[in-house]
Design a protein around this motif. Structure first.
Motif, PDB file in Angstrom:
ATOM      1  N   GLY A   1       0.801  -1.226   0.000  1.00 59.35           N
ATOM      2  CA  GLY A   1       0.000   0.000   0.000  1.00 59.35           C
ATOM      3  C   GLY A   1       0.833   1.274   0.000  1.00 59.35           C
ATOM      4  O   GLY A   1       0.368   2.329   0.445  1.00 59.35           O
ATOM      5  N   ILE A   2       2.080   1.179  -0.484  1.00 61.64           N
ATOM      6  CA  ILE A   2       2.938   2.378  -0.536  1.00 61.64           C
ATOM      7  C   ILE A   2       2.834   2.986  -1.935  1.00 61.64           C
ATOM      8  O   ILE A   2       3.015   2.297  -2.935  1.00 61.64           O
ATOM      9  N   SER A   3       2.498   4.287  -1.997  1.00 66.12           N
ATOM     10  CA  SER A   3       2.291   4.937  -3.303  1.00 66.12           C
ATOM     11  C   SER A   3       3.592   5.540  -3.835  1.00 66.12           C
ATOM     12  O   SER A   3       4.376   6.105  -3.087  1.00 66.12           O
ATOM     13  N   VAL A   4       3.785   5.388  -5.155  1.00 67.77           N
ATOM     14  CA  VAL A   4       4.993   5.919  -5.814  1.00 67.77           C
ATOM     15  C   VAL A   4       4.562   6.811  -6.973  1.00 67.77           C
ATOM     16  O   VAL A   4       3.742   6.414  -7.796  1.00 67.77           O
ATOM     17  N   GLY A   5       5.112   8.032  -7.023  1.00 66.74           N
ATOM     18  CA  GLY A   5       4.788   8.956  -8.113  1.00 66.74           C
ATOM     19  C   GLY A   5       5.995   9.223  -8.980  1.00 66.74           C
ATOM     20  O   GLY A   5       7.130   8.953  -8.594  1.00 66.74           O
ATOM     21  N   LEU A   6       5.753   9.783 -10.177  1.00 69.47           N
ATOM     22  CA  LEU A   6       6.830  10.084 -11.123  1.00 69.47           C
ATOM     23  C   LEU A   6       6.776  11.561 -11.496  1.00 69.47           C
ATOM     24  O   LEU A   6       5.733  12.064 -11.917  1.00 69.47           O
ATOM     25  N   LEU A   7       7.897  12.249 -11.312  1.00 68.93           N
ATOM     26  CA  LEU A   7       7.944  13.677 -11.659  1.00 68.93           C
ATOM     27  C   LEU A   7       9.157  13.949 -12.553  1.00 68.93           C
ATOM     28  O   LEU A   7      10.304  13.866 -12.109  1.00 68.93           O
ATOM     29  N   THR A   8       8.883  14.231 -13.832  1.00 69.82           N
ATOM     30  CA  THR A   8       9.977  14.560 -14.766  1.00 69.82           C
ATOM     31  C   THR A   8       9.566  15.799 -15.545  1.00 69.82           C
ATOM     32  O   THR A   8       8.483  16.352 -15.336  1.00 69.82           O
ATOM     33  N   GLY A   9      10.411  16.216 -16.467  1.00 71.52           N
ATOM     34  CA  GLY A   9      10.090  17.376 -17.301  1.00 71.52           C
ATOM     35  C   GLY A   9       8.838  17.146 -18.127  1.00 71.52           C
ATOM     36  O   GLY A   9       8.149  18.086 -18.528  1.00 71.52           O
ATOM     37  N   SER A  10       8.518  15.868 -18.385  1.00 71.54           N
ATOM     38  CA  SER A  10       7.329  15.559 -19.201  1.00 71.54           C
ATOM     39  C   SER A  10       6.038  15.544 -18.385  1.00 71.54           C
ATOM     40  O   SER A  10       4.953  15.396 -18.943  1.00 71.54           O
ATOM     41  N   THR A  11       6.173  15.619 -17.043  1.00 69.04           N
ATOM     42  CA  THR A  11       4.956  15.648 -16.210  1.00 69.04           C
ATOM     43  C   THR A  11       4.439  17.083 -16.220  1.00 69.04           C
ATOM     44  O   THR A  11       5.053  17.970 -15.633  1.00 69.04           O
ATOM     45  N   THR A  12       3.340  17.312 -16.916  1.00 76.71           N
ATOM     46  CA  THR A  12       2.853  18.699 -17.052  1.00 76.71           C
ATOM     47  C   THR A  12       1.362  18.801 -16.745  1.00 76.71           C
ATOM     48  O   THR A  12       0.686  17.800 -16.511  1.00 76.71           O
ATOM     49  N   GLY A  13       0.892  20.058 -16.759  1.00 73.09           N
ATOM     50  CA  GLY A  13      -0.538  20.350 -16.638  1.00 73.09           C
ATOM     51  C   GLY A  13      -1.175  19.788 -15.380  1.00 73.09           C
ATOM     52  O   GLY A  13      -0.604  19.815 -14.288  1.00 73.09           O
ATOM     53  N   LYS A  14      -2.373  19.239 -15.557  1.00 73.04           N
ATOM     54  CA  LYS A  14      -3.199  18.757 -14.442  1.00 73.04           C
ATOM     55  C   LYS A  14      -2.485  17.646 -13.659  1.00 73.04           C
ATOM     56  O   LYS A  14      -2.502  17.610 -12.429  1.00 73.04           O
ATOM     57  N   LYS A  15      -1.847  16.755 -14.426  1.00 72.27           N
ATOM     58  CA  LYS A  15      -1.153  15.621 -13.814  1.00 72.27           C
ATOM     59  C   LYS A  15      -0.091  16.117 -12.815  1.00 72.27           C
ATOM     60  O   LYS A  15       0.041  15.615 -11.704  1.00 72.27           O
TER      61      LYS A  15
END
Length: 668
Positions: free
Chosen positions: A320-334
């Motif tokens: 139940g551990i959440s993992v997110g991804l943040l790169t230059g391509s992560t834009t807008g609402k996301k």
């Protein structure tokens, strides 16, 4: 000084007098006068002579050749100047001249590169002239003249920074004399003594920074205390799809011990390609989340971030551990949603590129920062991420094996952990060395592998003089391979492409839309393409051993047998020995050790690929003994209570203040 020249100096990192004085030459040209009776054929020499004949000028279109008979001592010889037609009228019989050039003993002649007339006031002869790294509109003579003016104007004001006791301890020349001696040595001995002094100073200041930071860090028990119990961690380790090696278990205990202590962890985790560093980092991240904190993993490229994100998601999802991804391509609402989740503490772990260090990224409670391939990020970038939390623990990973003693000294502010064994079940990579005349068989081997559904890399050599040539190399090879394999999709990757273009090519290769990837060494770090089983390195003798080993580590990531083929016709014994080392062992630490033996310490690492700090003069490996002494001296000084109060250490305290050690800002 013109604004144009000033702008060009800024490009070399020179923006004030101190920068100028510390812009050291990388070699010297010897203009000291020699006697022709003691020189060998082919030597570059400087002699004083008398003009004996009438100069003869020949023109070939825009080019010209000027010859004249000269007499030095009892030797009559011919001097030749190319494209120096304007000298003809100055070469009058009986006049004294000083010439520098290549001596041809058989023909009794010299090809002149430099000449001057003593009756005009000699500028160079009799001296060692510094050679600086220059470019653009800045010439050697301009740089020498400007450096000379700077020394005349400010040389007397150069402050001493080392305490008297250290200068005496090693019988070093004063700083003022050393800096002048590096730019304008009277002779070889003075140049060497000047360098010895400044190399020690450079390494000592580096170690002082490290040790002061370490002492302040250790003295502040204000780190994050993780309170996870062993049973919880064991449950996660048992869920892993493989058993940890003994080396991984040892490092895991070291990291857990650090996480539970009230001091900030600052640990370097080094392990060979594919030794399982990421899994150990995952255990640390798991312990962090179970202690109520968030974790961050920063990697150099988007495709690597995606890869880590997928593997961590797979490991953590059952818990139940959440993992997110943040790169230059992560834009807008996301992007907005991800940043909000991070700030509210709804997201446990974020994997990303340097998009993680942008200003609008906030954590609720950051407990652990992991950076992968640490040398790809500047110190400042790493410390910005660290400041996103309140003294989080820091784990730094590198896949370049560095001999442990060097690592401990080089990263004086870090604890060093090493994973030296391979995960069980990892199929060793078979390495072969072939000569160029067997290239047809190599192409047949590519065919066999690709026809079975596998993929291959084909790496072009690096030609140091020009990255244009590197790219051309790769482009030519790409065309040849497209002709050789019309039924395969052949991709191309090189340093002149934009990051987005590189990412796109690697994505296509990852998805098996490209079967054969032609690349320069930009492919070196990190992406797992489990289906790639063949690494072919052209002109492999042009690469350093550690670089060859890094490239080899791109294959062997899946369940199929993998191969590395070195195509080379090395002329030198060292080149042949390198090929032999690669075929003898695929253990990175053994490769590193043999590399050190072979190269002599010189440029063992190619600092950029190793993550070792770069210096103006010092070489971490060649000057290792000095580095160790400097570390001992710095450690003793930091422990001495008088260091923080005595006037004799005021300059050093000022240096630490300037380097922002006391804010913990710039060192990590």
């Amino acid at each position: 000084m013109s604004a144009l020249k000033e702008g060009e100096l800024h490009a070399f990192g020179i923006s004030n007098v101190q920068d100028m004085l510390e812009y050291y030459p990388f070699r010297y040209e010897d203009y000291r006068l020699r006697s022709l009776s003691e020189v060998k054929d082919g030597d570059k020499i400087t002699v004083q002579a008398k003009i004996m004949g009438i100069p003869v000028l020949q023109r070939y279109g825009r080019k010209s050749r000027l010859t004249c008979k000269l007499m030095a001592e009892d030797w009559m010889f011919t001097a030749t100047w190319f494209n120096r037609h304007f000298l003809k009228d100055q070469l009058t019989s009986g006049r004294e001249i000083v010439v520098t050039g290549k001596w041809d003993l058989k023909r009794m002649q010299m090809t002149v590169s430099d000449s001057e007339f003593p009756d005009k006031g000699v500028a160079r002869s009799g001296t060692l002239q510094p050679v600086y790294s220059i470019g653009g509109k800045i010439t050697q003579s301009w740089m020498r003249k400007t450096m000379n003016q700077t020394l005349q104007q400010f040389g007397e004001m150069i402050p001493e920074i080392l305490p008297e006791l250290l200068v005496r301890k090693y019988s070093m020349m004063p700083r003022k004399k050393a800096i002048t001696g590096i730019h304008q040595p009277e002779d070889n001995r003075e140049g060497q003594e000047a360098r010895r002094r400044m190399v020690y100073e450079e390494l000592f200041l580096f170690q002082l920074k490290m040790q002061a930071y370490r002492a302040l860090n250790r003295g502040r028990a204000d780190g994050v205390v993780h309170t996870v119990d062993n049973a919880t961690v064991r449950e996660f380790v048992r869920s892993l799809p493989f058993e940890l090696t003994d080396a991984q278990k040892k490092v895991e205990l070291e990291i857990l011990h650090d996480l539970r202590s009230p001091y900030c962890m600052n640990r370097l985790l080094q392990g060979d390609v594919g030794s399982g560093k990421t899994v150990v980092a995952a255990i640390g991240l798991f312990a962090t989340v179970r202690s109520g904190f968030q974790g961050a993993l920063m990697v150099p490229t988007e495709i690597l971030a995606e890869q880590h994100m997928r593997s961590l998601h797979k490991l953590f999802e059952p818990f139940g551990i959440s993992v997110g991804l943040l790169t230059g391509s992560t834009t807008g609402k996301k992007r907005k949603e991800l940043l909000a989740s991070l700030q509210m503490g709804l997201l446990d772990i974020v994997v990303g590129t340097h998009a993680l260090i942008q200003e609008d990224v906030y954590f609720r409670q950051l407990g652990l920062v992991v950076t992968d391939e640490q040398h790809r990020f500047g110190v400042n970038q790493r410390s910005i991420l660290r400041r996103k939390g309140y003294n989080p623990d820091v784990l730094t990973m590198t896949a370049t094996p560095i001999p442990r003693t060097l690592a401990i000294t080089a990263f004086g502010d870090m604890d060093v952990s090493t994973i030296s064994e391979r995960p069980k079940g990892r199929i060793p990579i078979s390495t072969y060395w072939v000569k160029h005349d067997l290239m047809d068989r190599v192409l047949g081997f590519i065919s066999r592998e690709v026809d079975q559904g596998r993929q291959a890399y084909l790496i072009c050599p690096l030609i140091e003089e020009s990255d244009k040539l590197d790219v051309q190399n790769a482009i030519d090879l790409h065309i040849q391979m497209q002709q050789a394999f019309p039924n395969y999709r052949v991709g191309l990757l090189h340093g002149r492409m934009t990051p987005a273009e590189k990412e796109e090519v690697m994505r296509s290769f990852y998805a098996n839309e490209i079967q054969l990837l032609i690349s320069t060494t930009v492919v070196e770090v990190g992406v797992d393409v489990p289906n790639a089983t063949l690494m072919i390195i052209m002109d492999a003798d042009r690469f350093g051993l550690s670089q060859l080993h890094q490239l080899r580590g791109r294959v062997g990531r899946g369940s199929h047998a993998s191969y590395c083929i070195l195509v080379a016709d090395p002329k030198s014994e060292v080149g042949q020995e390198r090929m032999k080392v690669m075929t003898d062992t695929d253990d990175g630490f053994e490769v590193a050790r043999r590399d050190l033996d072979l190269r002599g310490p010189g440029d063992f690492f190619g600092t950029k690929q190793s993550g070792l700090p770069e210096f103006r003069l010092a070489d971490m490996v060649a000057d290792f003994e000095v580095l160790e002494k400097a570390r001992e001296d710095a450690t003793d000084l930091i422990k001495d209570s008088s260091f923080w109060t005595s006037p004799q250490y005021e300059a050093l305290r000022g240096y630490l203040q300037k380097e922002q050690i006391f804010q913990g800002d710039l060192i990590d």
